[in-house]
Design an enzyme around this catalytic site. Sequence first.
Site, PDB file in Angstrom:
ATOM      1  N   SER A 188       0.822  -1.199   0.000  1.00  0.00           N
ATOM      2  CA  SER A 188       0.000   0.000   0.000  1.00  0.00           C
ATOM      3  C   SER A 188       0.866   1.264   0.000  1.00  0.00           C
ATOM      4  O   SER A 188       1.649   1.468  -0.927  1.00  0.00           O
ATOM      5  CB  SER A 188      -0.968  -0.040   1.189  1.00  0.00           C
ATOM      6  OG  SER A 188      -1.975   0.914   1.069  1.00  0.00           O
ATOM      7  N   ASP A 342     -10.090  -3.345  -5.257  1.00  0.00           N
ATOM      8  CA  ASP A 342      -9.159  -2.447  -4.569  1.00  0.00           C
ATOM      9  C   ASP A 342      -9.119  -1.133  -5.328  1.00  0.00           C
ATOM     10  O   ASP A 342      -8.918  -1.116  -6.547  1.00  0.00           O
ATOM     11  CB  ASP A 342      -7.771  -3.097  -4.535  1.00  0.00           C
ATOM     12  CG  ASP A 342      -6.719  -2.257  -3.821  1.00  0.00           C
ATOM     13  OD1 ASP A 342      -7.066  -1.193  -3.258  1.00  0.00           O
ATOM     14  OD2 ASP A 342      -5.545  -2.674  -3.816  1.00  0.00           O
ATOM     15  N   HIS A 372      -8.161  -4.799  -0.948  1.00  0.00           N
ATOM     16  CA  HIS A 372      -7.073  -4.099  -0.292  1.00  0.00           C
ATOM     17  C   HIS A 372      -6.911  -4.568   1.157  1.00  0.00           C
ATOM     18  O   HIS A 372      -7.886  -4.664   1.899  1.00  0.00           O
ATOM     19  CB  HIS A 372      -7.291  -2.582  -0.311  1.00  0.00           C
ATOM     20  CG  HIS A 372      -6.047  -1.812  -0.030  1.00  0.00           C
ATOM     21  ND1 HIS A 372      -5.127  -1.522  -1.008  1.00  0.00           N
ATOM     22  CD2 HIS A 372      -5.547  -1.310   1.126  1.00  0.00           C
ATOM     23  CE1 HIS A 372      -4.117  -0.862  -0.466  1.00  0.00           C
ATOM     24  NE2 HIS A 372      -4.344  -0.721   0.821  1.00  0.00           N
TER      25      HIS A 372
END
Length: 398
Positions: A188, A342, A372
């Site tokens: 991320s 995501d 995610h």
Amino acid sequence: MGRTIFLLISVVLVAYYVYIPLPDAIEEPWKLVWQNTLPKIATDLASFVELLGINHLMDTIQLLITFQEVPPTSDENVTVMETTFDSVPVRIYIPKRKSTTLRRGLFFIHGGGWCLGSAASYIYDTLSRWTAHKLDAVVVSTDYGLAPKYHFPRQFEDVYRSLRWFLQEDILEKYGVDPRRVGVSGDSAGGNLAAAVTQQLLQDPDIKIKLKVQVLIYPALQALDMNVPSLQEGAHFPLLTRSLMVRFWSEYFTTDKDLEKAMLLNQHVPMEFSHLLQLVNWSSLLPERYKKGHFYKNPSPGSSELAQKYPGFIDVKACPLLANDNILHHLPLTYIITCQYDVLRDDGLMYVKRLQNAGVHVTHHHIEDGFHGAFTLFGLKIANRMQNQYLNWLIKNL
């Protein structure tokens, strides 16, 4: 009457926090619902505290997250220690079993939207000690300054200083790391920082040791177009919504709410920087299947004043997708994970395409039932699959 009202309110609250519309493809949906419930409650609580003017939203969430931190405890497989690399706190994980050769080295950068998390967080401590043991590698998990206390470029600079320190010959020798087998990894926002520092190393004449691989796990890579298809589709994706992702991006640069508002409207890139949009133009960079039902529209020009005050969103150190092909061409062997559900899916897909166009060897794993945060949701089958793919790639390539 009172009991009826209380029961009604309870049912509404439970429904609100437990129910999320999940795609049919999601495996173990009730486990995901449970994993999503606590962050949702924490975010709502933090939003209420911020609304009252008591504390900043990210500070409140980070305070709650600190209760999930664990001490640097060694176990039967791995020695764990804390130190600093050029004043940046790091955790180091060293396998206990004896090795007749120098080990791989993996420099890991945690996610959390540049605002949350730490190397001490339970999920990252667990991941790092698992990786060190299974890969028989020395894992360095770095911290960095978090927003809103610190803004870009502090996070980038902390990670870069820490990585530079690790890449010194005497430091690698101290920890028994083979200088020819060092990689960087992150998820991320950590994937964003991993991509950014890997690009920066190419331009640093003082760094003699080169990275062998970079691993980017659903990375955030651009802040110019907040209406790429995955952001349009992901208003209610589990764990990371479009509005929360925009909040993370804006917090990375400033606490000024004007930037967040402009980004939500996709009206933050001024005309004089519109040429950069070609580097993140999803209509030419995404595979056809991800463009279906979407029509490309150039973001409306934004205020030059915002870009002058907060130039981070047009800086390649914050948005690695803005790098030119001459830089991309020299990047190391790359592994990228993207997830179908995501908001950051298209950032990863566009980077895969741009790296391939620049001649970089890229292994891309797209997780069709992924979302995610799935990579670190220990106990879910999808996390096990993703982690094993990650491990197998590292075993073969690092």
